[in-house]
Design a protein around this motif. Structure first.
Motif, PDB file in Angstrom:
ATOM      1  N   ILE A 160    -146.993 -17.000 -43.658  1.00  0.00           N
ATOM      2  CA  ILE A 160    -145.898 -17.867 -42.711  1.00  0.00           C
ATOM      3  C   ILE A 160    -145.428 -18.827 -43.716  1.00  0.00           C
ATOM      4  N   LEU A 161    -144.091 -18.741 -43.847  1.00  0.00           N
ATOM      5  CA  LEU A 161    -143.309 -19.909 -44.437  1.00  0.00           C
ATOM      6  C   LEU A 161    -143.005 -21.101 -43.540  1.00  0.00           C
ATOM      7  N   GLU A 162    -142.430 -20.876 -42.260  1.00  0.00           N
ATOM      8  CA  GLU A 162    -142.197 -21.700 -41.315  1.00  0.00           C
ATOM      9  C   GLU A 162    -142.389 -21.170 -39.957  1.00  0.00           C
ATOM     10  N   VAL A 163    -142.507 -22.124 -39.184  1.00  0.00           N
ATOM     11  CA  VAL A 163    -142.708 -21.858 -37.758  1.00  0.00           C
ATOM     12  C   VAL A 163    -141.595 -22.650 -37.047  1.00  0.00           C
ATOM     13  N   PHE A 164    -140.444 -22.217 -36.214  1.00  0.00           N
ATOM     14  CA  PHE A 164    -139.393 -22.844 -35.837  1.00  0.00           C
ATOM     15  C   PHE A 164    -139.456 -22.890 -34.148  1.00  0.00           C
ATOM     16  N   ALA A 165    -139.833 -23.915 -33.688  1.00  0.00           N
ATOM     17  CA  ALA A 165    -139.847 -23.885 -32.026  1.00  0.00           C
ATOM     18  C   ALA A 165    -138.336 -24.322 -31.498  1.00  0.00           C
ATOM     19  N   GLY A 166    -137.909 -23.651 -30.651  1.00  0.00           N
ATOM     20  CA  GLY A 166    -136.379 -23.857 -30.108  1.00  0.00           C
ATOM     21  C   GLY A 166    -135.527 -22.984 -30.397  1.00  0.00           C
ATOM     22  N   GLN A 167    -134.419 -23.173 -29.729  1.00  0.00           N
ATOM     23  CA  GLN A 167    -133.652 -22.302 -29.827  1.00  0.00           C
ATOM     24  C   GLN A 167    -132.571 -22.148 -31.337  1.00  0.00           C
ATOM     25  N   LEU A 168    -132.427 -20.850 -31.915  1.00  0.00           N
ATOM     26  CA  LEU A 168    -131.764 -20.956 -33.025  1.00  0.00           C
ATOM     27  C   LEU A 168    -130.275 -20.330 -32.944  1.00  0.00           C
ATOM     28  N   ASN A 169    -129.345 -20.785 -33.430  1.00  0.00           N
ATOM     29  CA  ASN A 169    -128.084 -20.438 -33.616  1.00  0.00           C
ATOM     30  C   ASN A 169    -127.951 -19.483 -34.842  1.00  0.00           C
ATOM     31  N   GLU A 170    -127.061 -18.793 -34.919  1.00  0.00           N
ATOM     32  CA  GLU A 170    -126.631 -17.759 -35.962  1.00  0.00           C
ATOM     33  C   GLU A 170    -126.566 -18.495 -37.468  1.00  0.00           C
ATOM     34  N   SER A 171    -125.973 -19.757 -37.488  1.00  0.00           N
ATOM     35  CA  SER A 171    -125.966 -20.440 -38.826  1.00  0.00           C
ATOM     36  C   SER A 171    -127.425 -20.857 -38.970  1.00  0.00           C
ATOM     37  N   ALA A 172    -127.950 -21.544 -38.052  1.00  0.00           N
ATOM     38  CA  ALA A 172    -129.282 -21.855 -38.439  1.00  0.00           C
ATOM     39  C   ALA A 172    -130.330 -20.544 -38.874  1.00  0.00           C
ATOM     40  N   LEU A 173    -130.276 -19.529 -38.158  1.00  0.00           N
ATOM     41  CA  LEU A 173    -130.997 -18.450 -38.562  1.00  0.00           C
ATOM     42  C   LEU A 173    -130.544 -18.025 -39.736  1.00  0.00           C
TER      43      LEU A 173
END
Length: 184
Positions: A160-173
């Motif tokens: 696992i490189l990163e865990v992201f909690a919250g809503q992602l938009n297209e750019s951030a994804l």
């Protein structure tokens, strides 16, 4: 008539205030693209670095393990039909999947959701990537996740490189997928 506040009531009020302040700091400290909490292996915050080993069921009725996804970068998104932020980001995930599905594998996992509602939402959004069911939230808990939605970025060797909690938009994804592909 005087109002009497007990010591227990004061402690409860102070505790509630502290929880609210911590929540406010987490939300305000986001980077503007929906970030509520980001944990990375190199960021100094400990995260689970290995994937759970138990089998889980896919929407198509087959069962699988995370090990079967090894060999390509993997984006695991925990979502639910009852989660407004999840519903909001699912079309963005589908768009990025259509653009980058040859570089990275997408796995959407319905967390503690009603199966019919999850399947209906997936159909309404037009999700075409692999979807799985976590009806009791066991996988979600095994990862130590606390926020919905949550997205994990996993290297081809299963780290696992990163865990992201919250809503992602297209750019951030897309930015996070760029980092995942570069690290792979």
């Amino acid at each position: 008539m005087a109002i009497v506040i007990t010591q227990r009531q004061r402690r409860s009020a102070v505790g509630a205030l502290l929880v609210f302040l911590i929540f406010a700091v987490v939300v305000v400290s986001g980077d503007g693209d929906g970030v509520q909490d980001t944990r990375t292996a190199e960021g100094g915050i400990a995260i689970e670095s290995e994937l759970p080993t138990q089998r889980f069921e896919l929407f198509d009725g087959a069962s699988t393990t995370f090990e079967e996804f090894e060999g390509t970068p993997l984006v695991i998104n925990f979502w639910a039909s009852w989660c407004p932020a999840c519903v909001g980001e699912l079309p963005e995930f589908q768009t990025v999947h259509e653009q980058r599905g040859d570089e990275v594998t997408f796995l959407g996992i319905a967390n503690a959701d009603n199966r019919r509602a999850a399947v209906a939402l997936a159909g309404d959004v037009g999700l075409t990537y692999t979807l799985a069911d976590d009806p009791t939230g066991g996988l979600f808990r095994d990862f130590g996740l606390i926020a919905m939605p949550s997205t994990l970025f996993v290297t081809p060797d299963g780290q696992i490189l990163e865990v992201f909690a919250g809503q992602l938009n297209e750019s951030a994804l897309n930015d996070r997928i760029d980092e995942l592909v570069a690290a792979s």
